[in-house]
Write an enzyme that holds these catalytic residues in place. Structure first.
Site, short mmCIF file in Angstrom:
data_model
loop_
_atom_site.label_atom_id
_atom_site.label_comp_id
_atom_site.label_asym_id
_atom_site.label_seq_id
_atom_site.Cartn_x
_atom_site.Cartn_y
_atom_site.Cartn_z
N LYS A 164 0.82 -1.20 0.00
CA LYS A 164 0.00 0.00 0.00
C LYS A 164 0.86 1.26 0.00
O LYS A 164 0.64 2.19 -0.78
CB LYS A 164 -0.92 -0.04 1.23
N SER A 165 1.86 1.30 0.88
CA SER A 165 2.72 2.48 0.98
C SER A 165 3.46 2.74 -0.32
O SER A 165 3.59 3.89 -0.77
CB SER A 165 3.73 2.30 2.11
N ARG A 172 3.15 5.90 -3.23
CA ARG A 172 4.32 6.71 -3.59
C ARG A 172 4.68 6.55 -5.07
O ARG A 172 5.20 7.50 -5.68
CB ARG A 172 5.49 6.32 -2.68
N ARG A 198 -8.94 12.97 11.95
CA ARG A 198 -7.53 12.67 12.20
C ARG A 198 -6.68 13.93 12.22
O ARG A 198 -6.96 14.89 11.50
CB ARG A 198 -7.02 11.67 11.16
N SER A 235 6.88 9.48 12.39
CA SER A 235 5.84 9.28 11.38
C SER A 235 6.44 9.35 9.99
O SER A 235 6.99 10.39 9.58
CB SER A 235 4.75 10.35 11.52
N GLN A 243 4.70 9.37 7.33
CA GLN A 243 3.85 10.27 6.55
C GLN A 243 4.32 11.71 6.69
O GLN A 243 4.43 12.43 5.69
CB GLN A 243 2.40 10.13 7.00
N ASP A 247 1.31 -0.52 11.93
CA ASP A 247 0.10 -1.04 11.28
C ASP A 247 -0.25 -2.44 11.74
O ASP A 247 -1.39 -2.89 11.55
CB ASP A 247 0.26 -1.02 9.76
N LYS A 278 -5.30 6.75 14.65
CA LYS A 278 -5.42 6.05 13.37
C LYS A 278 -6.88 6.15 12.89
O LYS A 278 -7.62 7.02 13.31
CB LYS A 278 -4.97 4.60 13.55
N ARG A 304 -7.30 2.93 17.93
CA ARG A 304 -7.07 1.48 17.85
C ARG A 304 -6.80 0.84 19.20
O ARG A 304 -7.05 -0.35 19.37
CB ARG A 304 -5.95 1.17 16.85
#
Length: 430
Positions: free
Chosen positions: A21-22, A26, A121, A165, A167, A313, A340, A344
């Protein structure tokens, strides 16, 4: 609502999980801001990555897709055009935060919106450090979406990150690429480095040192590439855990990404006594391999802050492993889980308690009293709109002695639309 059946005969077989996914996110982004075409193979067709694709289409980038092959006709940073309407990020925090860094250096203004979950978020963690580079992002008074990114020229900076992070780091790297001089970003703790690795492949001058310092030289001429997306270890992790906790199981996951910043779940499985082996495969990009796992008796584990970034994750699965171990496990330093797709920590505790597991909630984690068998107290499990909580419950239900139900199964589509089909195949029910 979906019925979840126990896997009475174990799980068996070989599976290639969807693309990472990451890396899929990108690859679209770098393809768009590069010059020339980028061909992406094994792209993840989850809703989050499709949000990234649609956002760049709205910014004037031509993108063609046939199944999991994607061709991006790169425009370069300066080729992006102002969108005619707000860009809808869906449920994707990755798209939102990385786009802030890309859009901060444009010559136009862009508004980002998202679904109800994403709009809760925190986004100041990106907007505030972007200000150090001259970026301008307007958020709600609560620091959330909608976000207005007012693009203008950026300047170079040295920034010491306050959160671990990937992100946030990636957003700052994208801003630094558009600055007026060389910038330095110093990480709090090591986080996944897909952005740095892929930027080097596309021709950027970006240097990474052992002291977590990243140096970014601005205005590179990025050139389109062929990107082979490896299998997502965060998706593979659900089957690795299932194969470990369900009796009479043996599974092999093929072509899985083995980037060291992402393999915390493998370290945890081994520390807990899982029967796991890896066949490393030749690659020109990120490390990858085939992982085989067999049913195992597990021992408890303590997870602290230094391990969290490589596990962020997979922490719902770590909690599930702890619930199956003989003895008490403890997870701390995981306050990032509070922000998240759901809180979570709260949702993991709530769902495990339904299964009869004794769990104590902590501010930054949880204490879990594990046991090999459970007495289910509530047969109605819930995803809480969070794909990883939904998949954790589906794996946990394989271990139950009777059928359970799952509310909110559609949340899983953001990262793994074929998850249930693959699970049923390995359980011998397809």
């Amino acid at each position: 609502m979906r019925t979840l059946l126990p896997a009475k005969n174990g799980l068996h077989g070989t599976l290639m999980v969807p693309g990472d996914k990451s890396i899929s996110h990108r690859a679209i982004m770098l393809g768009a801001i590069s010059h020339g075409d980028t061909m992406i193979h094994h792209f993840l067709n989850g809703e989050d990555c499709l949000s990234t694709m649609q956002a760049f289409r709205e910014l004037g980038v031509v993108i063609e897709q046939v199944n999991d092959d994607v061709l991006v006709h790169g425009q370069g940073f300066k080729g992006l055009k102002q969108a005619r309407r707000p860009l809808n990020m869906g449920n994707s925090g990755t798209t939102t935060r990385l786009m802030m860094g890309i859009l901060a250096g444009t010559n136009f203004t862009t508004t980002l919106i998202g679904d109800s979950s994403l709009q809760r978020r925190p986004m100041k963690r990106v907007s505030q450090p972007l200000e150090v580079f001259g970026g301008e992002v307007e958020l709600t008074p609560n620091g959330t979406l909608p976000a207005k990114i007012i693009g203008h020229p950026l300047h170079h900076a040295e920034y010491h990150m306050t959160v671990a992070s990937a992100q946030v780091k990636s957003a700052l790297i994208f801003a630094a690429l558009q600055a007026d001089g060389k910038s330095t970003i110093i990480e709090k703790l090591p986080t996944r480095n897909h952005t740095e690795i892929m930027l080097q492949q596309f021709g950027a001058e970006i240097m990474m040192s052992n002291d977590r310092t990243i140096s970014v030289t601005p205005h590179p001429h990025l050139t389109g590439q062929v990107v082979e997306v490896p299998g997502d270890i965060s998706s593979a992790a659900f089957f690795l855990v299932a194969g470990t906790i369900i009796p009479n199981s043996k599974l092999t996951l093929q072509h899985v990404n083995l980037n060291p910043t992402r393999t915390g779940i493998i370290q945890v499985l081994r520390k807990m006594g899982a029967d796991l082996s890896i066949e490393e495969l030749p690659t020109k990009g990120e490390p990858l391999g085939n992982i085989t796992v067999k049913s195992s008796e597990l021992r408890p584990i303590n997870i602290g802050p230094t391990m969290i970034p490589s596990l962020i994750d997979e922490l719902p699965l770590v909690a599930l492993l702890a619930a199956c171990a003989s003895g008490q496990s403890k997870i701390t330093g995981a306050e990032e889980l509070r922000v998240k797709e759901t809180d979570r920590i709260k949702t993991i505790v709530e769902e495990l308690r339904k299964l009869g597991v004794h769990v104590k909630e902590l501010r930054d984690g949880m204490i879990i009293d594990g046991q090999p068998t459970w007495q289910v107290r509530n047969s109605q499990l819930a995803s809480h709109g969070d794909h990883r909580i939904g998949m954790m419950n589906a794996v946990a239900a394989l271990k139950a002695s009777n059928e359970l139900t799952l509310i909110g199964e559609e949340a899983i589509n953001v990262s793994y639309p074929d998850f249930f089909n693959d699970l049923e195949t390995l359980a011998g029910r397809n």
